[in-house]
Design an enzyme around this catalytic site. Structure first.
Site, PDB file in Angstrom:
ATOM      1  N   GLY A  41     -69.042  28.384 -28.121  1.00 42.55           N
ATOM      2  CA  GLY A  41     -68.229  27.156 -28.083  1.00 42.55           C
ATOM      3  C   GLY A  41     -66.964  27.196 -28.930  1.00 42.55           C
ATOM      4  O   GLY A  41     -65.857  26.976 -28.419  1.00 42.55           O
ATOM      5  N   GLU A  57     -75.746  33.912 -21.801  1.00 44.60           N
ATOM      6  CA  GLU A  57     -77.076  34.424 -22.161  1.00 44.60           C
ATOM      7  C   GLU A  57     -78.049  34.336 -20.995  1.00 44.60           C
ATOM      8  O   GLU A  57     -78.906  35.195 -20.819  1.00 44.60           O
ATOM      9  CB  GLU A  57     -77.610  33.640 -23.368  1.00 44.60           C
ATOM     10  CG  GLU A  57     -76.880  34.001 -24.647  1.00 44.60           C
ATOM     11  CD  GLU A  57     -77.032  32.988 -25.753  1.00 44.60           C
ATOM     12  OE1 GLU A  57     -76.388  31.910 -25.669  1.00 44.60           O
ATOM     13  OE2 GLU A  57     -77.802  33.235 -26.693  1.00 44.60           O
ATOM     14  N   ARG A  84     -86.334  33.024 -22.800  1.00 46.67           N
ATOM     15  CA  ARG A  84     -85.693  33.355 -24.069  1.00 46.67           C
ATOM     16  C   ARG A  84     -86.742  33.207 -25.169  1.00 46.67           C
ATOM     17  O   ARG A  84     -87.344  32.140 -25.317  1.00 46.67           O
ATOM     18  CB  ARG A  84     -84.540  32.396 -24.328  1.00 46.67           C
ATOM     19  CG  ARG A  84     -83.931  32.638 -25.676  1.00 46.67           C
ATOM     20  CD  ARG A  84     -82.780  31.703 -25.961  1.00 46.67           C
ATOM     21  NE  ARG A  84     -82.182  32.079 -27.218  1.00 46.67           N
ATOM     22  CZ  ARG A  84     -81.860  31.204 -28.173  1.00 46.67           C
ATOM     23  NH1 ARG A  84     -82.053  29.915 -27.995  1.00 46.67           N
ATOM     24  NH2 ARG A  84     -81.316  31.638 -29.288  1.00 46.67           N
ATOM     25  N   ASN A 108     -72.871  26.503 -32.247  1.00 50.63           N
ATOM     26  CA  ASN A 108     -73.466  25.671 -33.278  1.00 50.63           C
ATOM     27  C   ASN A 108     -74.136  26.583 -34.306  1.00 50.63           C
ATOM     28  O   ASN A 108     -74.015  26.401 -35.504  1.00 50.63           O
ATOM     29  CB  ASN A 108     -74.445  24.683 -32.647  1.00 50.63           C
ATOM     30  CG  ASN A 108     -74.615  23.479 -33.538  1.00 50.63           C
ATOM     31  OD1 ASN A 108     -73.772  23.206 -34.407  1.00 50.63           O
ATOM     32  ND2 ASN A 108     -75.720  22.784 -33.371  1.00 50.63           N
ATOM     33  N   ASN A 151     -85.586  28.283 -21.430  1.00 48.48           N
ATOM     34  CA  ASN A 151     -85.367  28.303 -22.872  1.00 48.48           C
ATOM     35  C   ASN A 151     -86.075  27.068 -23.436  1.00 48.48           C
ATOM     36  O   ASN A 151     -85.579  25.953 -23.328  1.00 48.48           O
ATOM     37  CB  ASN A 151     -83.856  28.257 -23.145  1.00 48.48           C
ATOM     38  CG  ASN A 151     -83.530  28.309 -24.624  1.00 48.48           C
ATOM     39  OD1 ASN A 151     -84.437  28.274 -25.478  1.00 48.48           O
ATOM     40  ND2 ASN A 151     -82.254  28.379 -24.935  1.00 48.48           N
ATOM     41  N   ARG A 153     -76.089  24.996 -40.747  1.00 52.29           N
ATOM     42  CA  ARG A 153     -76.681  25.978 -41.672  1.00 52.29           C
ATOM     43  C   ARG A 153     -75.630  26.493 -42.652  1.00 52.29           C
ATOM     44  O   ARG A 153     -74.477  26.723 -42.264  1.00 52.29           O
ATOM     45  CB  ARG A 153     -77.266  27.174 -40.918  1.00 52.29           C
ATOM     46  CG  ARG A 153     -78.388  26.833 -39.968  1.00 52.29           C
ATOM     47  CD  ARG A 153     -79.046  28.114 -39.449  1.00 52.29           C
ATOM     48  NE  ARG A 153     -79.943  27.832 -38.347  1.00 52.29           N
ATOM     49  CZ  ARG A 153     -79.734  28.244 -37.094  1.00 52.29           C
ATOM     50  NH1 ARG A 153     -78.677  28.966 -36.789  1.00 52.29           N
ATOM     51  NH2 ARG A 153     -80.602  27.952 -36.160  1.00 52.29           N
TER      52      ARG A 153
HETATM   53  P1  AMP Z   1     -72.321  26.358 -28.444  1.00 54.81           P
HETATM   54  O1  AMP Z   1     -73.459  26.433 -29.435  1.00 54.81           O
HETATM   55  O2  AMP Z   1     -71.840  27.712 -28.012  1.00 54.81           O
HETATM   56  O3  AMP Z   1     -72.575  25.423 -27.306  1.00 54.81           O
HETATM   57  O4  AMP Z   1     -71.072  25.738 -29.250  1.00 54.81           O
HETATM   58  C1  AMP Z   1     -71.107  24.416 -29.740  1.00 54.81           C
HETATM   59  C2  AMP Z   1     -69.918  24.212 -30.663  1.00 54.81           C
HETATM   60  O5  AMP Z   1     -68.702  24.516 -29.954  1.00 54.81           O
HETATM   61  C3  AMP Z   1     -69.803  22.764 -31.120  1.00 54.81           C
HETATM   62  O6  AMP Z   1     -69.460  22.735 -32.496  1.00 54.81           O
HETATM   63  C4  AMP Z   1     -68.642  22.245 -30.286  1.00 54.81           C
HETATM   64  O7  AMP Z   1     -67.963  21.201 -30.932  1.00 54.81           O
HETATM   65  C5  AMP Z   1     -67.766  23.478 -30.208  1.00 54.81           C
HETATM   66  N1  AMP Z   1     -66.805  23.343 -29.110  1.00 54.81           N
HETATM   67  C6  AMP Z   1     -67.059  23.186 -27.805  1.00 54.81           C
HETATM   68  N2  AMP Z   1     -65.887  23.016 -27.118  1.00 54.81           N
HETATM   69  C7  AMP Z   1     -64.894  23.066 -28.029  1.00 54.81           C
HETATM   70  C8  AMP Z   1     -63.475  22.948 -27.974  1.00 54.81           C
HETATM   71  N3  AMP Z   1     -62.837  22.731 -26.825  1.00 54.81           N
HETATM   72  N4  AMP Z   1     -62.776  23.069 -29.140  1.00 54.81           N
HETATM   73  C9  AMP Z   1     -63.422  23.286 -30.317  1.00 54.81           C
HETATM   74  N5  AMP Z   1     -64.741  23.386 -30.436  1.00 54.81           N
HETATM   75  C10 AMP Z   1     -65.478  23.291 -29.311  1.00 54.81           C
END
Ligand code: AMP
Length: 396
Positions: A329, A383, A90, A210, A9, A240
């Site tokens: 996340g 993914e 990706r 995110n 990626n 965003r």
């Molecule tokens: P991702 O793009 O799937 O990696 O998700 C990232 C987002 O998930 C970020 O805003 C992190 O703060 C949030 N995140 C990850 N772990 C947790 C958690 N235990 N509780 C709340 N938000 C989380």
């Protein structure tokens, strides 16, 4: 049979990689090189010995992939022993042309390059990643897996914007949707968890990371999705804005003298949770909210309210819904978001069980109340595994 796929990626200044067993989904190793082109590029490699971290100047994506290959040599697992079967890439934007994974050749690279205007931040890096991997692994089949592909099943009324026809015909202005690899993976897992075939279930999938997007899935196919021409549309995200009145651009250009590029940048990188509460990490936002911070509370409320609106809209699109699925996340780890987004939807047959929802787990699971007509599921996305599976399916 050897099913190991090197999944790549490539971002504008980063290169993530994982070596995945496509049959089991197990990652034999993974790593990331960040700040490519800077003096202090950081390389983290997770192998059998744990994490190896180095900081050194890494000038290009080619040097980054060489550093990854070196790390496999030094820290394992040995690429010679594992014998990679394919490299899976990706690729963010496949336009209206790609609805399936494609073997990478010169024509494919030219086609992805032609799509750069639609994804100026992502596609150039993806092209760079593909070119570098072809140079360093010339003997391996390489497969492009598009983030837009899963949404190519959207019906015309769902992907068409109500704008002059020439915008579509001349410039391809329409909804494409993104996070398709995640939505595809999670939809298949949801059907499995429900004990039915993918063709037998209707789902609303909420990818809340995110970047955030919602997809209406009918019988295994995407029929509507919240991201549009670009990933800016739809839900509130880390940085965003998601949906807003398109007249904002003209208004701010007139009133604040801002250029379109500045406004575009602010909507992509300085809006969403960051715009509302000053930072985009959801964990930090939750801490502040729990401590009574009003801006964090408003950011949370705006975020969840937008999700609820999409759940209602996609419920109407689908007619009947078997499950609402949370992933990524925030979707996987925030019981508070799941509760707030679905609260008050009993009349739609959506009921969460508080104890199940609050229990922490990394497993795919149901958090709905017994007897809830609509299941509420939490499913970790993967993914990389989906890309590896698609690469093997095309090359084996
Ligand atoms: P991702 O793009 O799937 O990696 O998700 C990232 C987002 O998930 C970020 O805003 C992190 O703060 C949030 N995140 C990850 N772990 C947790 C958690 N235990 N509780 C709340 N938000 C989380």
């Amino acid at each position: 049979m050897n099913d190991h796929v090197l999944v790549i990626n490539a971002g504008s200044s980063s290169l993530k990689y994982s070596l995945i067993d496509a049959s089991s989904g197990e990652a034999a190793a993974s790593g990331v090189v960040e700040r490519i082109g800077e003096q202090e590029s950081v390389h983290r490699h997770h192998g059998p010995e744990g994490e190896a971290r180095t900081t050194q100047p890494i000038a290009s994506h080619e040097d980054a992939l060489r550093a990854a290959i070196d790390a496999f040599g030094k820290h394992g697992p040995s690429l010679d022993d594992l014998e990679i079967a394919a490299v899976g890439h990706r690729v963010v934007h496949g336009g209206a042309r790609f609805s399936d994974p494609v073997l990478i050749d010169d024509d494919l690279i030219a086609a992805v390059t032609e799509l750069v205007p639609l994804a100026p931040l992502h596609n150039p890096a993806n092209v760079e990643g593909m070119q570098v991997a072809r140079r360093l692994f010339p003997e391996l089949p390489q497969v492009a897996v598009f983030d837009t592909a899963f949404h190519q099943t959207l019906p015309e009324e769902a992907y068409t914007y109500a704008v002059p026809r020439e915008w579509l015909d001349e410039y391809g202005v329409r909804r494409y949707g993104f996070h398709g690899t995640s939505h595809a993976f999670v939809s298949a897992e949801a059907a499995r968890l429900l004990g039915r075939g993918p063709a037998e279930v209707n789902l609303i999938v909420l990818h809340l990371g995110n970047g955030c997007s919602a997809t209406a899935v009918r019988g295994g196919q995407s029929v509507d999705t919240s991201m549009g021409l670009t990933p800016l549309e739809g839900l509130v995200m880390g940085t965003r804005s998601g949906d807003l009145d398109p007249a904002v651009h003209a208004y701010l250009a007139r009133e604040a003298g801002r250029s379109l590029d500045e406004i575009d940048h602010q909507l992509n990188f300085e809006s969403g949770l960051k715009g509302l509460a000053g930072q985009n990490d959801f964990r930090e936002l939750t801490r502040r909210q729990e401590a009574g911070d009003e801006r964090a509370q408003l950011a949370f409320d705006v975020y969840c309210y937008r999700i609820k609106k999409y759940v209602g809209a996609y419920y109407a699109v689908l007619g009947t819904v078997d499950a609402i699925v949370f992933t990524a996340g925030v979707g996987q780890h925030s019981p508070a978001v799941r509760t707030a987004s679905l609260t008050g939807l009993d009349a739609l047959g959506i009921r969460i069980d508080a104890e199940r929802n609050n229990a922490s787990s990394d497993q795919a699971r149901a958090v709905s109340a017994d007897g809830s007509p609509v299941a509420v599921l939490v499913i970790p996305t993967n993914e990389e595994w989906e890309i590896a599976r698609q690469a093997i399916a095309l090359t084996a």
